[in-house]
Write an enzyme that holds these catalytic residues in place. Structure first.
Site, PDB file in Angstrom:
ATOM      1  N   HIS A   8       0.809  -1.287  -0.041  1.00 60.39           N
ATOM      2  CA  HIS A   8       0.030  -0.110  -0.031  1.00 60.39           C
ATOM      3  C   HIS A   8       0.909   1.266   0.032  1.00 60.39           C
ATOM      4  O   HIS A   8       1.935   1.078   0.414  1.00 60.39           O
ATOM      5  CB  HIS A   8      -0.957  -0.197   1.426  1.00 60.39           C
ATOM      6  CG  HIS A   8      -1.897  -1.197   1.418  1.00 60.39           C
ATOM      7  ND1 HIS A   8      -1.668  -2.051   2.184  1.00 60.39           N
ATOM      8  CD2 HIS A   8      -2.893  -1.620   0.427  1.00 60.39           C
ATOM      9  CE1 HIS A   8      -2.848  -3.010   2.093  1.00 60.39           C
ATOM     10  NE2 HIS A   8      -3.387  -2.701   0.907  1.00 60.39           N
ATOM     11  N   ASP A  25       2.584   1.613   3.132  1.00 59.32           N
ATOM     12  CA  ASP A  25       3.397   0.603   3.498  1.00 59.32           C
ATOM     13  C   ASP A  25       5.032   1.012   2.987  1.00 59.32           C
ATOM     14  O   ASP A  25       5.902   0.399   3.785  1.00 59.32           O
ATOM     15  CB  ASP A  25       3.155  -0.827   2.783  1.00 59.32           C
ATOM     16  CG  ASP A  25       1.991  -1.377   3.495  1.00 59.32           C
ATOM     17  OD1 ASP A  25       1.569  -1.314   4.449  1.00 59.32           O
ATOM     18  OD2 ASP A  25       1.071  -2.200   2.563  1.00 59.32           O
TER      19      ASP A  25
END
Ligand code: 3MF
Ligand code: MG
Length: 348
Positions: free
Chosen positions: A51, A54
């Site tokens: 993501h 992330d």
């Protein structure tokens, strides 16, 4: 067993989780990103799915320049370990401005937030070294259908896809369909919807899908046939193999755990149609059971990958002549029994 190196495997850092669910907190302590990367290497996973946050933690608090600098640092860390980023997906379901969805929110300010964040994700993807952006339309739906104008919602999703395509001529968009959860009724619930939107977009060649086994099952569809549909349109960007025991909450069970035959048929459609030959990954979106102790935090990944490779072997050792004979004779009972014997390892 089929050789590991014939397939490239991937997962996301969220797949090594701490076990929190809506009814209870974490039961395992978190591992650092660096420790998770150690596992990617040691377990034979080359691709890292991300993501946006992330890649760059607290990205909302950083300037765009700082954010890209962080993404470049992550790219370097990956390169040093011979890992690659497979895709980056905007996390459009956590922030207060995504309560009513992103691209389909009724508030214009919230829609703008979603677009800005998505374009920022494209910048991050470029810096971390991938051209693929995944759109899981988490809250693009409703709890009651009257809350949004569904036709307008689809127009707004299309408009966003076109803005993304125009923003960066090199990126590809993979839509990850899911019929429900967290909303009751989600837009783009199946790969058929995603492929239709791809053709409707300004550059169909750059829009495809990512099929998750559990999401297809939640829509009451056969994951292998969903994959076949995407493959027939050359629109299968990636997969999230996992399993799901009936129409319940999204379970993300280990691949093959609930229905081994369904898993076999997913592997069959992928392997027989050359999926992976152009570098596509076998992605696993699996969750370890909450009951698992700290030291078992990655068992679901090890087991899912092993099951996939065993099933490749099962696909390749199927007696094709026998299969053809049964099909020619229209003896599907015999074919059925043969498949079951083959999966159980019974030779006669
Ligand atoms: C939800 C999902 C998501 C997506 C991920 C990448 C958290 O059911 O499957 O996992 O896979 O956001 O797009
Ligand atoms: Mg998924």
């Amino acid at each position: 067993m089929a050789a590991d190196h014939e397939y490239r495997f991937s997962f996301g850092p969220w797949n090594i989780g701490e076990g929190a669910d809506p009814f209870g907190p974490e039961v395992r302590t978190p591992y650092t990103f660096a420790k998770k990367l150690d596992w990617f290497e040691s377990l034979g996973f080359e691709g890292v799915q991300f993501h946006d946050d992330d890649v760059v933690e607290n990205l909302e608090e950083l300037s765009p320049e700082k954010c890209l600098e962080k993404a470049r640092e992550v790219r370097k860390v990956l390169e040093d370990r011979s890992l690659v980023a497979e895709f980056v997906a905007p996390r459009l379901w956590f922030h207060p401005q995504t309560v009513d969805g992103g691209f389909t929110a009724n508030s214009a300010a919230d829609r703008q937030y979603a677009l800005d964040r998505t374009l920022r994700t494209i910048d991050i993807a470029r810096e971390v070294g991938t051209k693929a952006v995944v759109i899981w339309l988490a809250r693009e739906g409703t709890y009651i259908r009257e809350a949004k104008d569904a036709k307008l919602a689809y127009e707004r999703i299309l408009e966003t896809l076109n803005k993304m395509l125009a923003y960066d001529p090199e990126i590809s968009i993979w839509i990850e369909p899911k019929p429900n959860e967290p909303t009751d009724q989600a837009y783009v619930p199946t790969i058929g919807h995603a492929v239709a939107m791809a053709y409707q977009s300004d550059d169909p060649s750059r829009v495809g899908g990512l099929i998750e086994s559990a999401h297809a099952l939640l829509a009451g569809l056969d994951p292998a046939d969903e994959m076949a549909f995407a493959l027939a349109h050359d629109k299968l960007g990636s997969v999230h193999l996992n399993d799901q025991n009936g129409l319940k909450y999204d379970q993300d069970k280990s691949f093959g755990s609930a229905n081994l035959r369904s898993a076999f048929n997913q592997v069959r459609v992928l392997d027989e149609n050359g999926y992976g030959k152009r570098g596509e990954f076998i992605g696993l979106d699996v969750k370890v059971m909450r009951t698992q102790r700290q030291e078992g935090s990655v068992d679901h990944l090890v087991n899912s990958k092993a099951t996939f490779l065993h099933l490749v072997e099962k696909v390749r050792t199927l007696d094709k002549d026998l299969e053809r004979q049964y099909i020619e004779a229209r003896d599907y009972e015999a074919l059925d029994a043969y498949i079951l014997r083959h999966l159980m390892g019974i030779s006669s």
